[in-house]
Design a protein around this motif. Structure first.
Motif, mmCIF file in Angstrom:
data_model
loop_
_atom_site.group_PDB
_atom_site.id
_atom_site.type_symbol
_atom_site.label_atom_id
_atom_site.label_comp_id
_atom_site.label_asym_id
_atom_site.label_seq_id
_atom_site.Cartn_x
_atom_site.Cartn_y
_atom_site.Cartn_z
ATOM 1 N N ILE A 273 0.825 -1.214 0.000
ATOM 2 C CA ILE A 273 0.000 0.000 0.000
ATOM 3 C C ILE A 273 0.858 1.261 0.000
ATOM 4 C CG2 ILE A 273 -1.717 1.327 1.276
ATOM 5 C CD1 ILE A 273 -2.896 -1.348 2.228
ATOM 6 N N ASP A 274 1.816 1.352 0.920
ATOM 7 C CA ASP A 274 2.653 2.553 0.983
ATOM 8 C C ASP A 274 3.427 2.766 -0.308
ATOM 9 O OD1 ASP A 274 1.775 3.079 3.520
ATOM 10 O OD2 ASP A 274 3.532 2.226 4.523
ATOM 11 N N ALA A 275 3.958 1.697 -0.866
ATOM 12 C CA ALA A 275 4.710 1.809 -2.116
ATOM 13 C C ALA A 275 3.793 2.236 -3.256
ATOM 14 C CB ALA A 275 5.378 0.471 -2.440
ATOM 15 N N PHE A 276 2.587 1.716 -3.286
ATOM 16 C CA PHE A 276 1.631 2.084 -4.330
ATOM 17 C C PHE A 276 1.294 3.575 -4.251
ATOM 18 C CE2 PHE A 276 -2.776 2.829 -5.616
ATOM 19 C CZ PHE A 276 -2.732 2.422 -6.946
ATOM 20 N N VAL A 277 1.050 4.075 -3.034
ATOM 21 C CA VAL A 277 0.728 5.489 -2.848
ATOM 22 C C VAL A 277 1.894 6.365 -3.310
ATOM 23 C CG1 VAL A 277 0.227 7.287 -1.153
ATOM 24 C CG2 VAL A 277 -0.911 5.062 -0.991
ATOM 25 N N LEU A 278 3.126 5.943 -3.006
ATOM 26 C CA LEU A 278 4.296 6.710 -3.420
ATOM 27 C C LEU A 278 4.424 6.717 -4.943
ATOM 28 C CD1 LEU A 278 6.713 8.324 -2.395
ATOM 29 C CD2 LEU A 278 8.026 6.183 -2.320
ATOM 30 N N ALA A 279 4.192 5.582 -5.588
ATOM 31 C CA ALA A 279 4.236 5.510 -7.053
ATOM 32 C C ALA A 279 3.184 6.417 -7.668
ATOM 33 C CB ALA A 279 4.042 4.071 -7.517
ATOM 34 N N LEU A 280 2.054 6.525 -6.997
ATOM 35 C CA LEU A 280 0.940 7.331 -7.489
ATOM 36 C C LEU A 280 1.235 8.828 -7.382
ATOM 37 C CD1 LEU A 280 -1.925 6.433 -8.514
ATOM 38 C CD2 LEU A 280 -2.777 7.091 -6.257
ATOM 39 N N THR A 281 1.938 9.229 -6.331
ATOM 40 C CA THR A 281 2.110 10.649 -6.029
ATOM 41 C C THR A 281 3.453 11.223 -6.431
ATOM 42 O OG1 THR A 281 2.831 10.068 -3.777
ATOM 43 C CG2 THR A 281 0.485 10.527 -4.106
ATOM 44 N N ASP A 282 4.505 10.380 -6.488
ATOM 45 C CA ASP A 282 5.844 10.907 -6.775
ATOM 46 C C ASP A 282 6.691 9.820 -7.433
ATOM 47 O OD1 ASP A 282 8.428 11.982 -6.779
ATOM 48 O OD2 ASP A 282 8.109 13.038 -4.876
ATOM 49 N N HIS A 283 6.719 9.811 -8.771
ATOM 50 C CA HIS A 283 7.429 8.764 -9.507
ATOM 51 C C HIS A 283 8.917 8.756 -9.183
ATOM 52 C CE1 HIS A 283 4.186 8.375 -12.915
ATOM 53 N NE2 HIS A 283 3.692 8.225 -11.694
ATOM 54 N N ALA A 284 9.508 9.946 -9.077
ATOM 55 C CA ALA A 284 10.946 10.026 -8.816
ATOM 56 C C ALA A 284 11.276 9.469 -7.436
ATOM 57 C CB ALA A 284 11.422 11.473 -8.930
ATOM 58 N N ALA A 285 10.482 9.823 -6.439
ATOM 59 C CA ALA A 285 10.708 9.319 -5.087
ATOM 60 C C ALA A 285 10.508 7.809 -5.036
ATOM 61 C CB ALA A 285 9.780 10.021 -4.098
ATOM 62 N N TYR A 286 9.539 7.318 -5.786
ATOM 63 C CA TYR A 286 9.307 5.872 -5.835
ATOM 64 C C TYR A 286 10.532 5.161 -6.397
ATOM 65 C CZ TYR A 286 7.414 1.357 -7.249
ATOM 66 O OH TYR A 286 7.214 0.013 -7.431
ATOM 67 N N GLY A 287 11.117 5.719 -7.479
ATOM 68 C CA GLY A 287 12.306 5.115 -8.063
ATOM 69 C C GLY A 287 13.471 5.090 -7.103
ATOM 70 N N GLY A 288 13.583 6.136 -6.261
ATOM 71 C CA GLY A 288 14.656 6.156 -5.280
ATOM 72 C C GLY A 288 14.438 5.187 -4.143
ATOM 73 N N ALA A 289 13.175 5.031 -3.728
ATOM 74 C CA ALA A 289 12.864 4.141 -2.609
ATOM 75 C C ALA A 289 12.863 2.674 -3.018
ATOM 76 C CB ALA A 289 11.513 4.521 -2.002
ATOM 77 N N TYR A 290 12.498 2.413 -4.282
ATOM 78 C CA TYR A 290 12.407 1.027 -4.761
ATOM 79 C C TYR A 290 13.184 0.922 -6.079
ATOM 80 C CZ TYR A 290 8.628 1.006 -1.358
ATOM 81 O OH TYR A 290 7.887 1.116 -0.205
ATOM 82 N N PRO A 291 14.506 0.944 -6.013
ATOM 83 C CA PRO A 291 15.330 1.004 -7.236
ATOM 84 C C PRO A 291 15.218 -0.222 -8.126
ATOM 85 C CG PRO A 291 16.707 0.624 -5.295
ATOM 86 C CD PRO A 291 15.346 0.949 -4.785
ATOM 87 N N ASP A 292 14.774 -1.351 -7.574
ATOM 88 C CA ASP A 292 14.653 -2.562 -8.383
ATOM 89 C C ASP A 292 13.271 -2.702 -9.008
ATOM 90 O OD1 ASP A 292 17.239 -3.304 -7.864
ATOM 91 O OD2 ASP A 292 16.726 -4.522 -6.110
ATOM 92 N N CYS A 293 12.415 -1.707 -8.798
ATOM 93 C CA CYS A 293 11.043 -1.769 -9.306
ATOM 94 C C CYS A 293 10.859 -0.794 -10.466
ATOM 95 C CB CYS A 293 10.044 -1.414 -8.202
ATOM 96 S SG CYS A 293 10.097 -2.507 -6.769
ATOM 97 N N ASP A 294 9.917 -1.111 -11.324
ATOM 98 C CA ASP A 294 9.486 -0.216 -12.385
ATOM 99 C C ASP A 294 8.167 0.403 -11.947
ATOM 100 O OD1 ASP A 294 8.408 0.940 -14.723
ATOM 101 O OD2 ASP A 294 9.495 -0.468 -15.991
ATOM 102 N N VAL A 295 8.056 1.726 -12.015
ATOM 103 C CA VAL A 295 6.854 2.398 -11.532
ATOM 104 C C VAL A 295 5.595 1.899 -12.239
ATOM 105 C CG1 VAL A 295 6.970 4.327 -13.174
ATOM 106 C CG2 VAL A 295 5.920 4.676 -10.919
ATOM 107 N N ASN A 296 5.735 1.380 -13.451
ATOM 108 C CA ASN A 296 4.564 0.908 -14.199
ATOM 109 C C ASN A 296 3.935 -0.339 -13.601
ATOM 110 O OD1 ASN A 296 4.434 2.842 -16.433
ATOM 111 N ND2 ASN A 296 6.452 2.026 -16.951
ATOM 112 N N ILE A 297 4.587 -0.930 -12.609
ATOM 113 C CA ILE A 297 3.987 -2.068 -11.919
ATOM 114 C C ILE A 297 2.753 -1.629 -11.134
ATOM 115 C CG2 ILE A 297 5.156 -1.996 -9.660
ATOM 116 C CD1 ILE A 297 5.794 -4.975 -10.099
ATOM 117 N N ALA A 298 2.659 -0.307 -10.886
ATOM 118 C CA ALA A 298 1.486 0.248 -10.208
ATOM 119 C C ALA A 298 0.373 0.613 -11.190
ATOM 120 C CB ALA A 298 1.885 1.464 -9.388
ATOM 121 N N ASP A 299 0.600 0.409 -12.481
ATOM 122 C CA ASP A 299 -0.444 0.641 -13.482
ATOM 123 C C ASP A 299 -1.380 -0.571 -13.483
ATOM 124 O OD1 ASP A 299 -1.988 1.442 -15.631
ATOM 125 O OD2 ASP A 299 -0.493 0.850 -17.132
ATOM 126 N N VAL A 300 -2.195 -0.662 -12.459
ATOM 127 C CA VAL A 300 -2.990 -1.875 -12.228
ATOM 128 C C VAL A 300 -4.069 -2.050 -13.284
ATOM 129 C CG1 VAL A 300 -4.330 -3.151 -10.509
ATOM 130 C CG2 VAL A 300 -2.501 -1.619 -9.768
#
Length: 323
Positions: A273-300
């Motif tokens: 949930i927290d990671a999803f909210v971060l991907a939704l609100t701040d793509h750059a911050a999401y990339g920094g917090a989860y460097p092994d993830c692609d933000v498009n994984i939240a494109d449900v």
């Protein structure tokens, strides 16, 4: 990280045009497609010398056109054309008085000591045929069959590439003795209605390898075409073009994590949930917090955007997993 440079034996390191092998080790998992491209893009190994001092190049156009390694889990050949057979290419001429594109075994021509038209097709492929602009007999004048007027356009068959990530490659040849004309390459995603220029080559005789990623220029669709165009405008130069060994590869990428697994821990649960909210609100911050993830994984909802429209399907996904 993971790179090592192996200098050519007996050579000093140079700032430009050094001949080396660039190697990198990719982990079995946890490195997404974006990071793979960033960390391991190109492999060069293009010079060797026999004991007699003869130099060999691989590919033949190196170092101008080095070999390139792309990452992916599957390759599908959409089109591989050495032009030994007719596969649907068309020629469109506009105010051309000589030098239209022709598919044949070329007759080499010389201007003083310069090779104007190739004597043979690209040595990288099989057979003897390629596309060239015009043809003259063995005893014909060098400017008797070159491009005059134009443009003359060589257009590929329609390519069905929707939903893929295609890589296009070909060998090109272009001679222009005074440097005022070019060989241009363009792509279209709407069956030739509009075009985007990919490459524009000035005087560059010899077979040179070129390649590009289609999605860098147009969205892959089921109506893709590639066009090679040149002209002699004004008619004041010797202009010859050739093209051979055209290939389109579709690269497949395997998803490392399930849709909605926003923290990339291998499962979809409340910890996403927290990671999803971060991907939704701040793509750059999401990339920094989860460097092994692609933000498009939240494109449900799979609409190509990570936005508020993904919230409801994400909640439904969480509920279905818990059930």
């Amino acid at each position: 990280e993971g790179f090592r440079f192996v200098p050519r034996v007996g050579a000093r390191r140079r700032a430009a045009h050094s001949e080396y092998i660039r190697a990198c080790a990719l982990p079995a998992q946890g490195l997404n497609r974006r990071k793979i491209r960033k960390s391991c893009r190109r492999v060069k190994c293009y010079s060797a010398a026999a004991t007699q001092g003869t130099r060999f190049l691989d590919p033949v156009s190196a170092p101008v056109g080095p070999r390139v390694a792309y990452s992916g889990h599957a390759l599908q050949v959409a089109l591989s054309d050495d032009f030994e057979q007719e596969l649907g290419w068309t020629v469109e001429d506009e105010d051309v008085t000589a030098g239209s594109w022709l598919r044949l075994d070329p007759n080499g021509t010389l201007l003083l000591h310069d090779q104007v038209q190739p004597e043979d097709d690209s040595p990288a492929g099989e057979g003897t045929l390629c596309y060239v602009t015009g043809q003259v007999g063995r005893s014909g004048a060098v400017d008797a069959g070159d491009v005059d007027g134009g443009p003359t356009r060589l257009v590929s068959p329609r390519l069905a590439l929707a939903g893929s990530d295609p890589l296009v490659s070909y060998y090109r040849w272009f001679y222009n003795d005074i440097g005022d004309d070019v060989l241009s390459v363009a792509v279209s995603g709407d069956d030739g209605v509009t075009w985007m220029t990919v490459d524009s080559t000035a005087h560059a005789p010899g077979w040179h390898l070129h390649h590009f990623r289609l999605a860098d220029f147009v969205t892959p669709t089921d109506a893709v075409r590639v066009c090679f165009v040149t002209a002699d405008q004004p008619e004041n130069s010797v202009t010859e073009a050739a093209m051979d060994d055209f290939c389109v590869l579709s690269v497949g990428y395997e998803a490392l994590y399930a849709r909605g697994d926003a923290n990339c821990n291998g499962k979809v649960d409340g910890f996403d949930i927290d990671a999803f909210v971060l991907a939704l609100t701040d793509h750059a911050a999401y990339g920094g917090a989860y460097p092994d993830c692609d933000v498009n994984i939240a494109d449900v909802n799979l609409d190509g955007e990570v936005d508020s429209c993904d919230i409801e399907p994400f909640v439904e996904l969480l509920i279905s997993v818990e059930d």
